[in-house]
Design a protein around this motif. Structure first.
Motif, PDB file in Angstrom:
ATOM      1  N   UNK A   1      50.610  80.886  76.830  1.00 54.93           N
ATOM      2  CA  UNK A   1      50.318  79.761  77.703  1.00 54.93           C
ATOM      3  C   UNK A   1      50.649  78.409  77.083  1.00 54.93           C
ATOM      4  N   UNK A   2      51.282  78.408  75.929  1.00 60.28           N
ATOM      5  CA  UNK A   2      51.592  77.126  75.282  1.00 60.28           C
ATOM      6  C   UNK A   2      52.544  76.322  76.144  1.00 60.28           C
ATOM      7  N   UNK A   3      52.318  75.011  76.245  1.00 64.94           N
ATOM      8  CA  UNK A   3      53.209  74.180  77.049  1.00 64.94           C
ATOM      9  C   UNK A   3      54.603  74.115  76.442  1.00 64.94           C
ATOM     10  N   UNK A   4      55.597  74.228  77.303  1.00 63.13           N
ATOM     11  CA  UNK A   4      56.971  74.150  76.854  1.00 63.13           C
ATOM     12  C   UNK A   4      57.458  72.708  76.884  1.00 63.13           C
ATOM     13  N   UNK A   5      58.485  72.464  76.124  1.00 64.63           N
ATOM     14  CA  UNK A   5      59.048  71.122  76.096  1.00 64.63           C
ATOM     15  C   UNK A   5      59.864  70.881  77.362  1.00 64.63           C
ATOM     16  N   UNK A   6      59.680  69.727  77.992  1.00 64.47           N
ATOM     17  CA  UNK A   6      60.376  69.421  79.233  1.00 64.47           C
ATOM     18  C   UNK A   6      61.791  68.952  78.967  1.00 64.47           C
ATOM     19  N   UNK A   7      62.712  69.374  79.853  1.00 62.16           N
ATOM     20  CA  UNK A   7      64.061  68.831  79.834  1.00 62.16           C
ATOM     21  C   UNK A   7      64.030  67.427  80.441  1.00 62.16           C
ATOM     22  N   UNK A   8      65.056  66.615  80.182  1.00 61.31           N
ATOM     23  CA  UNK A   8      65.037  65.221  80.660  1.00 61.31           C
ATOM     24  C   UNK A   8      64.856  65.075  82.168  1.00 61.31           C
ATOM     25  N   UNK A   9      65.410  66.019  82.950  1.00 63.64           N
ATOM     26  CA  UNK A   9      65.297  65.881  84.409  1.00 63.64           C
ATOM     27  C   UNK A   9      64.140  66.692  84.980  1.00 63.64           C
ATOM     28  N   UNK A  10      63.309  67.265  84.123  1.00 62.95           N
ATOM     29  CA  UNK A  10      62.157  68.026  84.589  1.00 62.95           C
ATOM     30  C   UNK A  10      60.915  67.142  84.634  1.00 62.95           C
ATOM     31  N   UNK A  11      59.984  67.455  85.540  1.00 63.26           N
ATOM     32  CA  UNK A  11      58.709  66.734  85.529  1.00 63.26           C
ATOM     33  C   UNK A  11      57.979  66.959  84.211  1.00 63.26           C
ATOM     34  N   UNK A  12      57.202  65.973  83.794  1.00 61.39           N
ATOM     35  CA  UNK A  12      56.428  66.092  82.562  1.00 61.39           C
ATOM     36  C   UNK A  12      55.432  67.244  82.675  1.00 61.39           C
TER      37      UNK A  12
ATOM     38  N   UNK B   1      47.940  62.904  86.331  1.00 61.60           N
ATOM     39  CA  UNK B   1      48.755  61.693  86.398  1.00 61.60           C
ATOM     40  C   UNK B   1      48.453  60.768  85.219  1.00 61.60           C
ATOM     41  N   UNK B   2      47.169  60.660  84.856  1.00 60.74           N
ATOM     42  CA  UNK B   2      46.789  59.780  83.747  1.00 60.74           C
ATOM     43  C   UNK B   2      47.261  60.343  82.404  1.00 60.74           C
ATOM     44  N   UNK B   3      47.130  61.661  82.215  1.00 60.57           N
ATOM     45  CA  UNK B   3      47.472  62.277  80.934  1.00 60.57           C
ATOM     46  C   UNK B   3      48.968  62.241  80.657  1.00 60.57           C
ATOM     47  N   UNK B   4      49.782  62.394  81.715  1.00 59.92           N
ATOM     48  CA  UNK B   4      51.238  62.379  81.521  1.00 59.92           C
ATOM     49  C   UNK B   4      51.817  60.974  81.633  1.00 59.92           C
ATOM     50  N   UNK B   5      51.093  60.082  82.289  1.00 60.38           N
ATOM     51  CA  UNK B   5      51.620  58.740  82.508  1.00 60.38           C
ATOM     52  C   UNK B   5      52.780  58.716  83.477  1.00 60.38           C
ATOM     53  N   UNK B   6      52.915  59.791  84.277  1.00 58.61           N
ATOM     54  CA  UNK B   6      54.032  59.913  85.213  1.00 58.61           C
ATOM     55  C   UNK B   6      53.496  60.108  86.632  1.00 58.61           C
ATOM     56  N   UNK B   7      54.342  59.810  87.626  1.00 58.83           N
ATOM     57  CA  UNK B   7      53.928  60.044  89.009  1.00 58.83           C
ATOM     58  C   UNK B   7      54.320  61.430  89.499  1.00 58.83           C
ATOM     59  N   UNK B   8      54.975  62.219  88.611  1.00 60.26           N
ATOM     60  CA  UNK B   8      55.279  63.624  88.891  1.00 60.26           C
ATOM     61  C   UNK B   8      55.008  64.414  87.616  1.00 60.26           C
ATOM     62  N   UNK B   9      54.259  65.502  87.741  1.00 57.40           N
ATOM     63  CA  UNK B   9      54.044  66.359  86.579  1.00 57.40           C
ATOM     64  C   UNK B   9      54.002  67.811  87.031  1.00 57.40           C
TER      65      UNK B   9
END
Length: 503
Positions: A38-49, A74-82
């Motif tokens: 379940x470890x979070x994977x690293x996002x690609x540049x065009x993928x949501x955080x 939204x607060x944890x990623x600082x993005x409007x899409x995650x």
């Protein structure tokens, strides 16, 4: 073979160790597996955080505290899409005006698939409410539109009013109740009247039993039953038994109607007259009943609560309904309030009630905790420059727009007189938007107006706390309660007293 010998020696040492040591090692190994899985994977540049946590820790909050969880994302990623994972399901959460516009207009985003997987509260019967052919789904939608045509809906108005009258008579001349019990129960009855048949809706014991069964589906909807429906947990077994009994009740009513050959002017008769197969009829009643009763019941419960705490809007609603009755319809031969209201044509309810329209709209804005759900069944798309792969689930929380202080100043305040936010795309999505709007909107609005009319003319009411004192402050909608938005604290009860008008 040094490695084999070493492994054998390690295994022997482990087996000869004490139980506490073995248990500790087993726990560490299990944790290691969970972390790797379940470890979070690293996002690609065009993928949501991606959320900065193990995906196993997203399951419970998504289903139990969704409003808080999505806001935290939204607060944890600082993005409007995650994005995050629900087991092997990729879920992408979007917000903001551009994302909202794309979400409600993208062709590949399918509502049925999204709702089926991420909600889980609809009774699922293979071939009836689940795994439906697209042709059968379209046919059910077509039949729902037929129920809401002018003539059938006009015919339903006196029946809905009579159901409301019977329910209200059972309350007595005065008392106190929880609106999420009494008002919701009344809406369940009226919705059942509109979407099923006389054999069911005229039988109080059967209506009550169906409500209990659908409540069982609600309480049995857990993260496990949604994501792992094949596991025989007690909650899943209860859901299966409840679903089977609901199915039996509906199919029995269908068979009895066919056997009796007695013509009834109701929805079941309309479905039979069109020659629909039993699977379509049962799917129509089982699926649409609970979808309609939940949303309309929540709105009605909060609407009465808001009016009890805002007497100025209660008076405006009462005045508007009195104007519909008018002097010509107040003759002595129409003694009861329900009979008077039944003489008002459908056109008047729909075109001459701006106050009721404003009250309903404001209630759905502030007290409907919807999270729209879709699945991308088409090719990959981009929303606000972020890639949405095929098969991914996409969700949009209505709080992003309905509780946005830039569009609705003091957003938690109930204010039907507030100006409409016209400067943004899809600034109000209470009944959906774009290519996916609520197919039962017309029926739901008529139900809400009839209930409100009967209540504001038939009763004086106010909101009180558990001690029976006027509630101050008024209860606040709880958006973490994804079904009913019922408050967790400062619960408000409705204290009522009949007016002089006979129901």
């Amino acid at each position: 073979m040094p490695y084999a010998v070493g492994a054998q020696a390690a295994a022997a040492a482990f087996l000869s160790a004490s139980f506490p040591f073995q248990f500790a090692v087993a726990v560490l190994v299990l944790l290691a597996i969970i972390i790797l899985a379940f470890a979070p994977e690293k996002s690609e540049p065009d993928e949501p955080a991606r959320l900065p946590c193990l995906s196993i820790f997203t399951i419970f909050p998504f289903f139990r505290r969704r409003f808080d969880f999505l806001n935290w994302g939204f607060a944890a990623t600082g993005q409007n899409i995650f994005q995050f994972q629900l087991l092997n399901n990729t879920v992408i959460v979007v917000s903001g005006e551009e994302s909202r516009k794309a979400f409600f207009t993208a062709k590949g985003l399918d509502l049925t698939e999204g709702f089926k997987i991420l909600s889980g509260a609809i009774p699922m019967v293979k071939g009836v409410t689940a795994d439906l052919q697209m042709k059968r789904v379209a046919l059910i939608h077509k039949r729902l539109a037929a129920v809401q045509r002018h003539a059938p809906l006009s015919d339903l108005i006196p029946l809905i009013l009579e159901d409301i009258r019977v329910n209200m008579e059972n309350w007595g001349a005065e008392g106190t109740f929880d609106p999420f019990d009494n008002i919701y129960e009344m809406v369940f009855q009226t919705t059942l009247r509109c979407l099923s048949c006389h054999e069911i809706s005229n039988d109080p014991a059967l209506v009550h039993r169906l409500k209990v069964l659908y409540d069982t589906l609600d309480t049995g909807t857990t993260p496990t039953t949604v994501l792992l429906p094949w596991l025989p947990f007690p909650s899943m077994i209860k859901k299966l038994l409840a679903t089977k009994e609901i199915y039996d009740i509906v199919i029995t009513a269908i068979n009895n109607r066919k056997k009796s050959q007695v013509y009834r002017n109701d929805t079941l008769q309309m479905l039979l007259d069109t020659g629909d197969e039993n699977l379509v009829i049962v799917g129509f009643i089982m699926g649409l009943l609970i979808a309609g009763a939940r949303a309309t019941g929540t709105t009605a419960s909060w609407l009465m609560t808001f009016l009890g705490g805002h007497p100025e809007w209660r008076d405006k609603a009462a005045a508007e309904v009195r104007s519909l009755i008018g002097p010509d319809n107040s003759s002595t031969d129409l003694a009861s309030l329900s009979a008077r209201l039944a003489t008002i044509p459908l056109e008047a309810w729909e075109s001459r009630t701006p106050v009721l329209d404003a009250i309903i709209k404001e209630t759905t804005r502030v007290a409907q905790p919807h999270t729209a759900m879709r699945r991308n069944l088409g090719p990959e798309i981009y929303i606000d420059k972020k890639r949405i792969p095929t098969g991914a689930y996409v969700v949009y929380p209505f709080s992003d727009v309905h509780l946005n202080p830039q569009l609705y100043p003091d957003p938690w305040k109930f204010d039907p007189g507030r100006e409409e936010a016209k400067e943004a795309n899809f600034s109000y999505v209470g009944w959906g938007g774009g290519k996916t709007t609520c197919l039962g909107t017309r029926l739901a609005k008529v139900e809400l107006k009839l209930i409100t009319a009967m209540f504001v003319l038939g009763y004086h009411h106010k909101v009180v706390n558990e001690a029976g004192e006027v509630a101050n402050p008024l209860p606040t909608p709880n958006w973490n309660d994804i079904l009913f938005c019922k408050p967790t604290k400062d619960i408000g009860y409705i204290k009522y007293r009949r007016t002089a008008l006979p129901l």
